[in-house]
Write an enzyme that holds these catalytic residues in place. Structure first.
Site, PDB file in Angstrom:
ATOM      1  N   VAL A   1      -1.933  -2.076  -3.981  1.00  0.00           N
ATOM      2  CA  VAL A   1      -1.307  -3.201  -5.084  1.00  0.00           C
ATOM      3  C   VAL A   1      -1.774  -4.510  -4.532  1.00  0.00           C
ATOM      4  CG1 VAL A   1       0.967  -4.052  -6.299  1.00  0.00           C
ATOM      5  CG2 VAL A   1       0.449  -1.696  -5.739  1.00  0.00           C
TER       6      VAL A   1
ATOM      7  N   THR B   1       0.920  -1.136   0.073  1.00  0.00           N
ATOM      8  CA  THR B   1      -0.172  -0.026  -0.076  1.00  0.00           C
ATOM      9  C   THR B   1       0.838   1.347   0.061  1.00  0.00           C
ATOM     10  OG1 THR B   1      -0.198   0.234   2.441  1.00  0.00           O
ATOM     11  CG2 THR B   1      -1.799  -0.966   1.285  1.00  0.00           C
TER      12      THR B   1
ATOM     13  N   SER C   1      -2.302   4.611  -3.919  1.00  0.00           N
ATOM     14  CA  SER C   1      -2.789   3.446  -4.361  1.00  0.00           C
ATOM     15  C   SER C   1      -2.618   2.193  -3.614  1.00  0.00           C
ATOM     16  CB  SER C   1      -2.097   2.976  -5.650  1.00  0.00           C
ATOM     17  OG  SER C   1      -0.517   3.030  -5.479  1.00  0.00           O
TER      18      SER C   1
ATOM     19  N   ASP D   1       9.841  11.596  -8.503  1.00  0.00           N
ATOM     20  CA  ASP D   1       9.468  11.012  -7.143  1.00  0.00           C
ATOM     21  C   ASP D   1      10.575   9.772  -7.067  1.00  0.00           C
ATOM     22  OD1 ASP D   1       8.638  10.663  -4.816  1.00  0.00           O
ATOM     23  OD2 ASP D   1       7.000   9.487  -5.278  1.00  0.00           O
TER      24      ASP D   1
ATOM     25  N   LYS E   1      -2.914  -2.369  -9.925  1.00  0.00           N
ATOM     26  CA  LYS E   1      -2.808  -1.117  -9.007  1.00  0.00           C
ATOM     27  C   LYS E   1      -3.926  -0.337  -8.910  1.00  0.00           C
ATOM     28  CE  LYS E   1       0.682   2.694  -8.721  1.00  0.00           C
ATOM     29  NZ  LYS E   1       1.816   3.366  -9.024  1.00  0.00           N
TER      30      LYS E   1
END
Length: 506
Positions: free
Chosen positions: A256, A250, A254, A392, A276
């Site tokens: 998964v 997590t 999102s 990111d 996802k």
């Protein structure tokens, strides 16, 4: 036969006492001494009873069973009592140990004052239709608007009348509103107080409805809402997935899930897949609109007034970014299909065990050095070939699998033409340089050298504040190298991404 007919005619009533005729006897029996003694004894006993002075008129007439009406009433009363007893058993069995009980009082046949045989453990048969503790209904003002005459006129605006009416109206509030028990109390609520209570109850009802809707229509951590579950079931029914095993990880944006791949038309579905599911809780996207509203690929479709469509746009953006990276040869998950806010990709791992993050992987010095050069090369390919900035990139978004680094989580990736694209690239370089320097890689470049290596710029400055100032100046001036990157032939038409399932069930 004639004797029997005569006996039946002598019966006055079928419920009365029958006059049975004595059977005929022979002359020998009449002349018998034994019979004479028996008759003498009966006559003697009858005369002794008559001396007591018992008056037959004193016997109550209620015991008379010669009346058909009396017998019918007695039988009906006994039937009613049996019916009420059975009704008590049914009610007790129906209610059980429940705090809320159902009463069959309206179906009783015997009135409460007549039912004196009920025991203490049976149901209390109180006649609530004549309940002295029930709150009396307020008097209704006639159509003319007042009652009484002369000085005793009372209008519908009278303070006491309005107060009692407002108290009675509180019974119409929602069941979850506890209005209390006003029995035997002459409560009078003013219009101001009643209106304030009514507004408060309506506000609480709307608030409860909003919380319920938010809970039902949002994807929380390790949980999905009903619409998301329906989409997942449809993928399984369509054969895209064989089954969905459970949650793998997590994140902020999102959840998964691991799944076993199936088959879908001509598309080859991997044996192990991941779903996802982008969270539909809007609080996670308050500060993320800057990653998508200035991206020319989605700028025209960006809508500030419909945040839920932004979430679907976020999933579509990651699909296109992964397609670019796959075309450039960067190790990343392969997209299978996209359905609204659910993205199906290949699984990075083996036997339902995900590959470890670079932060958690136990690597030797040689492997760490190898990983560093791979990350630098992927950053250069991402910037120059894919025309993207990860935005990111850190040790938490890089996986170590099969002796190489895999990049994941590119939904926030932007192009260098983004107003903050170079700032995002500088932040990625700082995260990568800091991690590998702490990991003991001697060949790791500092943040400024890594930024110039990846971007191809030659910014000479050792102070971070001055370095960022030059980056902001480059973004504002929109120099030639950024313009050239924006003219690369990487558009949505050449992404050749995986199919998008039609949204026929919107």
């Amino acid at each position: 036969m004639d004797q029997i007919d005569v006996s039946t005619k002598e019966i006055k009533s079928p419920w009365g006492t029958q006059n049975v005729t004595a059977p005929p006897c022979s002359l020998a029996d009449v002349m018998s001494e034994q019979l004479a003694k028996q008759l003498h004894e009966e006559l003697t006993s009858f005369s002794s009873c008559s001396d007591v002075g018992l008056d037959l008129a004193d016997v109550p007439q209620d015991s008379d069973t010669s009346s058909d009406l009396m017998l019918a009433q007695m039988l009906q009363m006994e039937f009613d009592r049996e019916f009420d007893t059975q009704l008590r058993r049914e009610e007790k069995k129906f209610n059980g140990q429940s705090k809320v009980s159902i009463s069959f009082e309206n179906y009783r046949m015997v009135h409460p004052f007549e039912d004196s045989d009920s025991s203490e453990d049976e149901v209390d048969w109180q006649d609530t239709r004549r309940d002295p503790y029930r709150l009396a209904k307020p008097t209704i003002t006639p159509k003319k608007g007042f009652t009484g005459k002369g000085k005793n006129i009372t209008t519908k605006h009278d303070e006491d009348v309005c107060g009692r009416k407002n108290t009675a109206r509180m019974d119409n509030f929602a069941p979850e509103v506890h209005v209390g028990d006003g029995i035997s109390m002459d409560l009078k609520l003013s219009n101001h107080v009643y209106n304030a209570l009514k507004r408060h109850c309506q506000t609480e009802q709307r608030r409860g409805a909003r919380l319920h809707e938010k809970k039902e229509h949002s994807t929380a951590e390790q949980a999905v809402d009903s619409k998301t579950r329906l989409l997942m079931y449809k993928m399984v029914n369509a054969g895209i997935l064989e089954n969905i095993n459970g949650c793998v990880s997590t994140g902020k944006e999102s959840v998964v899930f691991h799944a076993d791949g199936g088959s879908f038309e001509e598309i080859i579905v991997p044996k192990e897949c991941v779903l996802k599911v982008f969270k539909t809780t809007l609080n996670e996207f308050k500060n993320r609109d800057k990653y998508i509203k200035d991206d020319y690929r989605f700028k025209d479709r960006f809508s500030k007034l419909n945040p839920r469509k932004i979430i679907r746009l976020w999933a579509e953006k990651e699909m296109h970014n992964l397609a670019r990276m796959k075309k450039a040869g960067i190790p990343c998950p392969e997209v299978v299909v996209l359905k609204k806010h659910i993205l199906v990709m290949s699984f990075i791992g083996q036997d339902q065990v995900p590959a470890p993050k670079l932060k958690e992987a136990m690597l030797s010095c040689e492997d760490m050095k190898k990983a560093y050069y791979q990350v630098v090369q992927m950053m250069q390919l991402l910037y120059k070939e894919c025309n993207l900035v990860h935005a990111d990139l850190s040790e938490y978004n890089m996986l170590w699998h099969d002796g190489q680094v895999w990049l994941i989580d590119v939904s926030q990736s932007v192009e260098p033409t983004h107003p903050h694209g170079l700032e995002f690239l500088f932040r990625d370089c700082r995260n990568v340089a800091t991690f590998f320097q702490k990991a003991g890689v001697a060949e790791a470049l500092n943040v400024y050298e890594l930024f110039n290596t990846v971007s191809g710029l030659q910014i000479s400055c050792d102070n971070e504040a001055d370095f960022l100032a030059q980056i902001e100046a480059l973004e504002k001036m929109n120099e030639d190298h950024v313009q050239k990157r924006s003219k690369k032939a990487f558009t949505n038409s050449c992404d050749d991404g995986p199919p998008l399932l039609n949204d026929d069930d919107d």
